[in-house]
Design an enzyme around this catalytic site. Structure first.
Site, PDB file in Angstrom:
ATOM      1  N   ASN A  51       1.182  -1.033  -0.018  1.00 60.03           N
ATOM      2  CA  ASN A  51      -0.044  -0.068   0.166  1.00 60.03           C
ATOM      3  C   ASN A  51       1.358   1.519   0.092  1.00 60.03           C
ATOM      4  OD1 ASN A  51      -2.192   1.960   0.375  1.00 60.03           O
ATOM      5  ND2 ASN A  51      -2.194   0.905   2.047  1.00 60.03           N
ATOM      6  N   TRP A  52       1.027   1.773  -0.817  1.00 59.28           N
ATOM      7  CA  TRP A  52       1.803   2.635  -1.210  1.00 59.28           C
ATOM      8  C   TRP A  52       1.422   4.396  -0.804  1.00 59.28           C
ATOM      9  CZ3 TRP A  52       3.588   2.972  -7.044  1.00 59.28           C
ATOM     10  CH2 TRP A  52       4.784   1.773  -7.454  1.00 59.28           C
ATOM     11  N   LYS A  53      -0.071   4.085   0.155  1.00 57.02           N
ATOM     12  CA  LYS A  53      -0.818   5.730   0.357  1.00 57.02           C
ATOM     13  C   LYS A  53      -0.108   6.670  -0.712  1.00 57.02           C
ATOM     14  CE  LYS A  53      -0.321   3.144   4.369  1.00 57.02           C
ATOM     15  NZ  LYS A  53      -0.399   3.070   6.242  1.00 57.02           N
ATOM     16  N   HIS A 111      -9.270   0.707   4.927  1.00 49.58           N
ATOM     17  CA  HIS A 111      -8.078   1.656   5.962  1.00 49.58           C
ATOM     18  C   HIS A 111      -8.134   2.402   7.391  1.00 49.58           C
ATOM     19  CE1 HIS A 111      -3.624   2.175   7.053  1.00 49.58           C
ATOM     20  NE2 HIS A 111      -3.497   1.291   5.992  1.00 49.58           N
ATOM     21  N   GLU A 134      -6.810   4.474   8.212  1.00 53.58           N
ATOM     22  CA  GLU A 134      -6.187   5.997   7.634  1.00 53.58           C
ATOM     23  C   GLU A 134      -7.754   6.488   7.385  1.00 53.58           C
ATOM     24  OE1 GLU A 134      -2.737   5.553   5.254  1.00 53.58           O
ATOM     25  OE2 GLU A 134      -1.473   4.805   7.691  1.00 53.58           O
ATOM     26  N   GLU A 169      -4.789  -4.956  10.538  1.00 53.89           N
ATOM     27  CA  GLU A 169      -4.287  -3.282  11.158  1.00 53.89           C
ATOM     28  C   GLU A 169      -3.882  -3.010  12.325  1.00 53.89           C
ATOM     29  OE1 GLU A 169      -1.733  -2.835   6.736  1.00 53.89           O
ATOM     30  OE2 GLU A 169      -3.675  -1.590   7.213  1.00 53.89           O
ATOM     31  N   GLY A 215       3.020  -1.581   4.098  1.00 60.45           N
ATOM     32  CA  GLY A 215       3.203   0.787   3.574  1.00 60.45           C
ATOM     33  C   GLY A 215       4.169   0.989   3.582  1.00 60.45           C
TER      34      GLY A 215
HETATM   35  P1  13P Z   1       2.986   0.591   7.736  1.00 63.43           P
HETATM   36  O1  13P Z   1       3.835  -0.743   6.751  1.00 63.43           O
HETATM   37  O2  13P Z   1       3.942   1.664   6.817  1.00 63.43           O
HETATM   38  O3  13P Z   1       3.206   0.325   9.520  1.00 63.43           O
HETATM   39  O4  13P Z   1       1.489   1.008   7.037  1.00 63.43           O
HETATM   40  C1  13P Z   1       1.473  -0.404   7.500  1.00 63.43           C
HETATM   41  C2  13P Z   1      -0.144  -0.381   6.566  1.00 63.43           C
HETATM   42  O5  13P Z   1      -0.824   0.704   7.025  1.00 63.43           O
HETATM   43  C3  13P Z   1      -0.450  -0.060   5.373  1.00 63.43           C
HETATM   44  O6  13P Z   1      -2.151   0.013   4.647  1.00 63.43           O
END
Ligand code: 13P
Length: 265
Positions: A9-11, A94, A96, A181, A248
């Site tokens: 997940n590149w966000k 997600h 977020e 998560e 992430g």
């Molecule tokens: P990180 O691997 O940066 O902790 O993020 C996890 C995430 O939210 C993947 O969707």
């Protein structure tokens, strides 16, 4: 035996040029992977990434979608639009994007990220819109630090799992990828201990079993996400209830993401 599925997940990171550079390094490193590999770039890079990975073992996913097909929904992307760009997967729910009670939490802190107000209801609408369009949803569930400290981890995770699956048939549910998560482990470097991650992935599986029976529950894939790195991936991925990782930060570094992909048992 469930195949390991590693999704990046590149966000909200990267341009088309940086995506090209990342993939140029990544593709040869994972060419012989036994795991299924998915990348979920930011929407502005989906088309470019789709073109680059067209003849590789990497599949394309979106990071979110809106449940309507089209119309006056400024800023939103529909399942059909993701399909048009070659997506096969889409992340839904997600942390977020979720907001407890539909709005950002009152105790908003940098470790409780809830920007877009998704609720269990909208997550379910998104998940069903994905399935109705033959996109495989990656349904994220997980507790906040406060919920964990209050002893509510299992009830929160089970409730989010079941709410996400409301009005979903067993036939469709078996396609869903789940991602446990824990919110406190995302982007913090604080990984959930592998035994505990495995245990809570088991809570997700039990919730699926309560809705659809053990056959569906044993078939579904459940990923762990939250500070997955090359140095903890082998241990996490070896656990019986952990069928992959949603990555992430480490998915933005080709060497790190490849090491995680190649850590699949
Ligand atoms: P990180 O691997 O940066 O902790 O993020 C996890 C995430 O939210 C993947 O969707």
């Amino acid at each position: 035996m469930r195949q390991t599925i590693i999704a990046g997940n590149w966000k909200m990171n990267g341009t088309r040029a940086s995506a090209e550079a990342l993939l140029g390094e990544l593709i040869p490193l994972i060419a012989n992977a036994s795991a299924k590999v998915i990348v979920c770039p930011t929407s502005t890079a989906l088309e470019t990434v789709g073109d680059i990975i067209a003849d590789t073992n990497i599949a394309l996913g979106g990071q979110d979608l809106f449940w309507k097909a089209k119309g006056a929904y400024t800023g939103q992307i529909s399942a059909g639009m993701l399909l048009d760009l070659g997506c096969e997967y889409v992340i839904v729910g997600h942390s977020e994007c979720r907001g407890r009670f539909g709005v950002p939490e009152p105790d908003f802190t940098p470790t409780i990220l809830a920007y877009f107000g998704d609720s269990d209801t909208t997550v379910n609408l998104k998940l069903r819109a994905a399935l109705a369009n033959n996109l495989i949803p990656i349904l994220c569930v997980g507790e906040t630090l406060q919920e964990r400290q209050a002893g509510n981890t299992d009830s929160v995770v089970a409730a989010q799992t079941k709410a996400g699956l409301a009005e979903v048939s067993a036939e469709d549910a078996v396609e869903v990828i789940f991602a446990y998560e824990p919110v406190w482990a995302i982007g913090t470097g604080e990984v959930c201990a592998s035994d505990e991650a495995d245990r809570v992935c088991g809570v997700v599986r039990s919730a699926v079993a309560e809705l659809y029976g053990s056959e569906v529950a044993e078939a579904v894939h459940i990923q762990y996400g939250g500070s997955v790195k090359p140095d903890n991936a082998i241990e996490l991925l070896a656990k019986p209830n952990i069928d992959g990782a949603l990555v992430g930060g480490a998915s933005l570094k080709a060497q790190d993401f490849a090491a995680i992909v190649n850590a699949a048992p």
